[in-house]
Design an enzyme around this catalytic site. Sequence first.
Site, PDB file in Angstrom:
ATOM      1  N   ARG A  59      44.670  32.915  46.590  1.00  0.00           N
ATOM      2  CA  ARG A  59      44.951  32.742  45.157  1.00  0.00           C
ATOM      3  C   ARG A  59      43.754  32.994  44.259  1.00  0.00           C
ATOM      4  O   ARG A  59      43.905  33.609  43.199  1.00  0.00           O
ATOM      5  CB  ARG A  59      45.604  31.393  44.869  1.00  0.00           C
ATOM      6  N   THR A  60      42.581  32.560  44.613  1.00  0.00           N
ATOM      7  CA  THR A  60      41.462  32.707  43.678  1.00  0.00           C
ATOM      8  C   THR A  60      41.157  34.182  43.450  1.00  0.00           C
ATOM      9  O   THR A  60      40.951  34.637  42.330  1.00  0.00           O
ATOM     10  CB  THR A  60      40.223  31.951  44.189  1.00  0.00           C
ATOM     11  N   LYS A  88      21.961  34.435  56.554  1.00  0.00           N
ATOM     12  CA  LYS A  88      20.709  34.552  55.825  1.00  0.00           C
ATOM     13  C   LYS A  88      20.922  35.063  54.416  1.00  0.00           C
ATOM     14  O   LYS A  88      21.658  36.008  54.189  1.00  0.00           O
ATOM     15  CB  LYS A  88      19.766  35.497  56.568  1.00  0.00           C
ATOM     16  N   ARG A 109      32.608  34.451  46.526  1.00  0.00           N
ATOM     17  CA  ARG A 109      32.917  33.240  47.309  1.00  0.00           C
ATOM     18  C   ARG A 109      32.158  33.345  48.611  1.00  0.00           C
ATOM     19  O   ARG A 109      32.192  34.383  49.282  1.00  0.00           O
ATOM     20  CB  ARG A 109      34.418  33.133  47.583  1.00  0.00           C
ATOM     21  N   HIS A 137      33.105  24.716  42.720  1.00  0.00           N
ATOM     22  CA  HIS A 137      34.118  25.730  42.428  1.00  0.00           C
ATOM     23  C   HIS A 137      34.424  25.594  40.931  1.00  0.00           C
ATOM     24  O   HIS A 137      35.459  25.069  40.530  1.00  0.00           O
ATOM     25  CB  HIS A 137      35.355  25.455  43.295  1.00  0.00           C
TER      26      HIS A 137
HETATM   27  C1  NCD Z   1      40.354  25.540  47.082  1.00  0.00           C
HETATM   28  C2  NCD Z   1      39.039  26.083  47.607  1.00  0.00           C
HETATM   29  O1  NCD Z   1      38.970  27.210  48.066  1.00  0.00           O
HETATM   30  O2  NCD Z   1      38.081  25.318  47.511  1.00  0.00           O
HETATM   31  N1  NCD Z   1      41.316  26.528  46.904  1.00  0.00           N
HETATM   32  C3  NCD Z   1      41.314  27.230  45.718  1.00  0.00           C
HETATM   33  O3  NCD Z   1      40.388  27.892  45.365  1.00  0.00           O
HETATM   34  N2  NCD Z   1      42.404  27.089  44.945  1.00  0.00           N
HETATM   35  C4  NCD Z   1      40.860  24.364  47.779  1.00  0.00           C
HETATM   36  C5  NCD Z   1      41.039  24.369  49.259  1.00  0.00           C
HETATM   37  O4  NCD Z   1      40.761  25.347  49.956  1.00  0.00           O
HETATM   38  O5  NCD Z   1      41.500  23.336  49.773  1.00  0.00           O
END
Ligand code: NCD
Length: 310
Positions: A59-60, A88, A109, A137
């Site tokens: 989703r992100t 590293k 990420r 986040h």
């Molecule tokens: C979260 C994450 O990746 O930290 N998900 C997200 O970005 N909506 C929560 C999770 O993974 O539980």
Amino acid sequence: MVCAVEFRSRDIISIKDFTRQEIDYILETAKAMEPLAKSGSDMLRGKLLATLFFEPSTRTMLSFESAMHRLGGSAIGFSEPGVSSVKKGENLADTVRVVESYADILVLRHPLEGAARLAAEFASVPIINAGSGAEEHPTQALLDLYTMVKEKDAIDGLNVALVGDLRYGRTVHSLSYALSNYKVRLFLISPESLRMRREVLETVKGKMKVVEKTALEEVISELDVLYVTRIQKERFPDPAEYAKVKGVYKIDLNLLKDAKKDLIILHPLPRVDEIAPEVDTTPHARYFQQVWNGIVTRMALLALILEATE
Ligand code: NCD
């Protein structure tokens, strides 16, 4: 007074880097994005976003891509959990310096804490932290706040509970920092072994009322917002420790019989078993609306950072 120019080319690494006024400005911009998210816009035509996801995500990553496309821009990127053995900082620094030639803004990420901050030091284009290990986040916290404002009109005065994995869950770290700018009462509900990280507690404790508990039943009737999280299995150093807390909270109709009528339930998703499916059709459930709110919040951020709004 806060104005759009403050956000130009800015990195979003930690929510702690933003004042209440700045956060409110982002939330207002997100609201202004609602009609544009539906109609589409060419505000960011010619701009390119790159997603660098060293950890699994659906989703992100899609949310950022969707936000960018709705503003007329385009997106490239990768999502390859297999490379999470990158241990590293050096490799990341190189990746960032290569990818910045391809795009106007990078969304990163990474499983390591501090990764986004490191990337921002090497990159000459803005970096958005889409999750740095168990640390933070920040864009999730912004969309969580946006959901609260949209549903409750204001954040001040709310009783908010964060439930589940407060130790390894990065969304609850960013959300706690963000909420500490407002007059809320924060209930932190977790098993003993997954209590809120000390560094977060130390930072927020003096700024708002914080109550730590293990039993959700004890406070459910007081809550306006119930923010549920997944136990972060993949971040436990010891599987036996995970086994002890697996399934520890289950939000179901029985628990909710004591809740306020207008309690809203949020979850960053993905959910595993912490919210029973029977809750989905109650007036409390807002976790699927949160997904849409994520798009408009990210549209606001992209437009502000890439200087497309006044
Ligand atoms: C979260 C994450 O990746 O930290 N998900 C997200 O970005 N909506 C929560 C999770 O993974 O539980």
